[in-house]
Enzyme design. Sequence first.
Site, short mmCIF file in Angstrom:
data_model
loop_
_atom_site.label_atom_id
_atom_site.label_comp_id
_atom_site.label_asym_id
_atom_site.label_seq_id
_atom_site.Cartn_x
_atom_site.Cartn_y
_atom_site.Cartn_z
N TYR A 74 -1.55 -0.88 10.15
CA TYR A 74 -1.73 -1.19 8.72
C TYR A 74 -0.48 -0.79 7.94
CZ TYR A 74 -3.79 -1.08 4.02
OH TYR A 74 -4.06 -1.28 2.68
N SER B 2 0.86 -1.18 0.00
CA SER B 2 0.00 0.00 0.00
C SER B 2 0.90 1.24 0.00
CB SER B 2 -0.87 0.03 1.26
OG SER B 2 -1.42 1.31 1.47
N1 LIG Z 1 -8.70 -0.31 -2.07
C1 LIG Z 1 -7.69 0.46 -1.76
O1 LIG Z 1 -7.80 1.69 -1.79
C2 LIG Z 1 -6.35 -0.14 -1.40
C3 LIG Z 1 -5.23 0.69 -1.38
C4 LIG Z 1 -4.00 0.15 -1.06
C5 LIG Z 1 -3.88 -1.18 -0.77
N2 LIG Z 1 -4.99 -1.97 -0.77
C6 LIG Z 1 -4.80 -3.37 -0.45
O2 LIG Z 1 -5.36 -4.16 -1.48
C7 LIG Z 1 -5.79 -5.41 -0.96
C8 LIG Z 1 -7.22 -5.66 -1.37
O3 LIG Z 1 -7.99 -4.57 -0.95
P1 LIG Z 1 -9.43 -4.24 -1.60
O4 LIG Z 1 -9.60 -2.79 -1.48
O5 LIG Z 1 -9.53 -4.87 -2.93
O6 LIG Z 1 -10.37 -4.93 -0.54
P2 LIG Z 1 -11.86 -5.50 -0.62
O7 LIG Z 1 -12.43 -5.24 0.71
O8 LIG Z 1 -12.58 -5.02 -1.84
O9 LIG Z 1 -11.61 -7.07 -0.79
C9 LIG Z 1 -10.88 -7.77 0.16
C10 LIG Z 1 -11.22 -9.24 0.06
O10 LIG Z 1 -10.40 -9.93 1.03
C11 LIG Z 1 -11.20 -10.84 1.75
N3 LIG Z 1 -10.62 -11.06 3.07
C12 LIG Z 1 -10.73 -10.27 4.17
N4 LIG Z 1 -10.10 -10.84 5.21
C13 LIG Z 1 -9.58 -12.00 4.76
C14 LIG Z 1 -8.84 -13.04 5.38
N5 LIG Z 1 -8.53 -12.98 6.68
N6 LIG Z 1 -8.47 -14.11 4.64
C15 LIG Z 1 -8.80 -14.17 3.33
N7 LIG Z 1 -9.51 -13.23 2.69
C16 LIG Z 1 -9.90 -12.16 3.40
C17 LIG Z 1 -12.57 -10.20 1.80
O11 LIG Z 1 -13.59 -11.17 2.05
C18 LIG Z 1 -12.68 -9.54 0.44
O12 LIG Z 1 -13.25 -10.42 -0.51
C19 LIG Z 1 -5.54 -5.34 0.54
O13 LIG Z 1 -4.29 -5.92 0.84
C20 LIG Z 1 -5.49 -3.85 0.81
O14 LIG Z 1 -4.74 -3.54 1.96
C21 LIG Z 1 -6.22 -1.49 -1.09
#
Ligand SMILES: NC(=O)c1ccc[n+]([C@@H]2O[C@H](COP(=O)([O-])OP(=O)(O)OC[C@H]3O[C@@H](n4cnc5c(N)ncnc54)[C@H](O)[C@@H]3O)[C@@H](O)[C@H]2O)c1
Length: 271
Positions: A160, A147
């Site tokens: 985080y 991130s």
């Molecule tokens: N969306 C953003 O703005 C953003 C920015 C930077 C980094 N990220 C990172 O991207 C990744 C995905 O984020 P996203 O925004 O697509 O999230 P999201 O909430 O859309 O999807 C996350 C998925 O992970 C699953 N999940 C949650 N806990 C879990 C666990 N313990 N074991 C297995 N699966 C689990 C959830 O059920 C969900 O389907 C994460 O690592 C997040 O930190 C997201």
Amino acid sequence: MGLEGKIAIVTGAGSGIGRATAQLMAQRGATVGVADINEVAAEEVATAITAAGGKAEAIHLDICLEDDIRQAVEGMVARHGRLDIMHNNAAYAPPDVLAADTEILSIPTEVWDRVMQGTLRGTMLGCRYAVLAMRANGGGSIVNTSSMYGVSAFYRMPAYGVSKAGINLLTEHVATAHGREGIRCNAVAPSMIQTPMLAAAIPKEFIDMNVDATLTGFLGEPEDVAMTVAWLASDEARYITGQVIRVDGGSTAHLATYADARRFFDGAAAA
Ligand SMILES: NC(=O)c1ccc[n+]([C@@H]2O[C@H](COP(=O)([O-])OP(=O)(O)OC[C@H]3O[C@@H](n4cnc5c(N)ncnc54)[C@H](O)[C@@H]3O)[C@@H](O)[C@H]2O)c1
């Protein structure tokens, strides 16, 4: 950028970035293990991929549990004979944990521990079992999800951010320790991405601040991250390893004064 014949696992593939990546990898020819703690979501994504002509199967997995990760990898290898791609994308970030991840004076110590246990340890275990599988077939590609909060400090969310910064060094370590076994390991570090939950979970003012910090003038979508992950996973990126690629619209490329400076020098035209 074809992934024909590749066997892949994407964690957190039930939604957002993981979902987009699983779909894109399948479009490009990979057989994808759609791994998620939410079995219904994983099934939906796997079914959608299959309906579109791709190859996918749902896998129940909680990244906080070592046995789940081990079984996910070993199951994929047992069914398909190998593992070529591991996208350690899921983070442990339920809403109550994110809300409690304030700053180091007030974050409950057990919340800190749970974030490290889930996000950082879970990603390490994903790398461990992927390496064990990949070395048996002469190599593979691991892509971790970091991130921008793991690249630069944010005002809040220290657990985080530190867990993501840990993923960055973990990525370099795995690449270094296992490169000569044909295993590449990279990470993507997204800025705020327009996932379906974004508008519902985050106040508009804060989203606007993040747009203001981009050099593109817009926030990325899950597909922007997915394209980078799918490329890193492919043989086209065979000379790229140990890297943290910022998929962030330039948000971390400049000084903190960027948005204000734009308005200072260019006035209303820059708003
Ligand atoms: N969306 C953003 O703005 C953003 C920015 C930077 C980094 N990220 C990172 O991207 C990744 C995905 O984020 P996203 O925004 O697509 O999230 P999201 O909430 O859309 O999807 C996350 C998925 O992970 C699953 N999940 C949650 N806990 C879990 C666990 N313990 N074991 C297995 N699966 C689990 C959830 O059920 C969900 O389907 C994460 O690592 C997040 O930190 C997201």
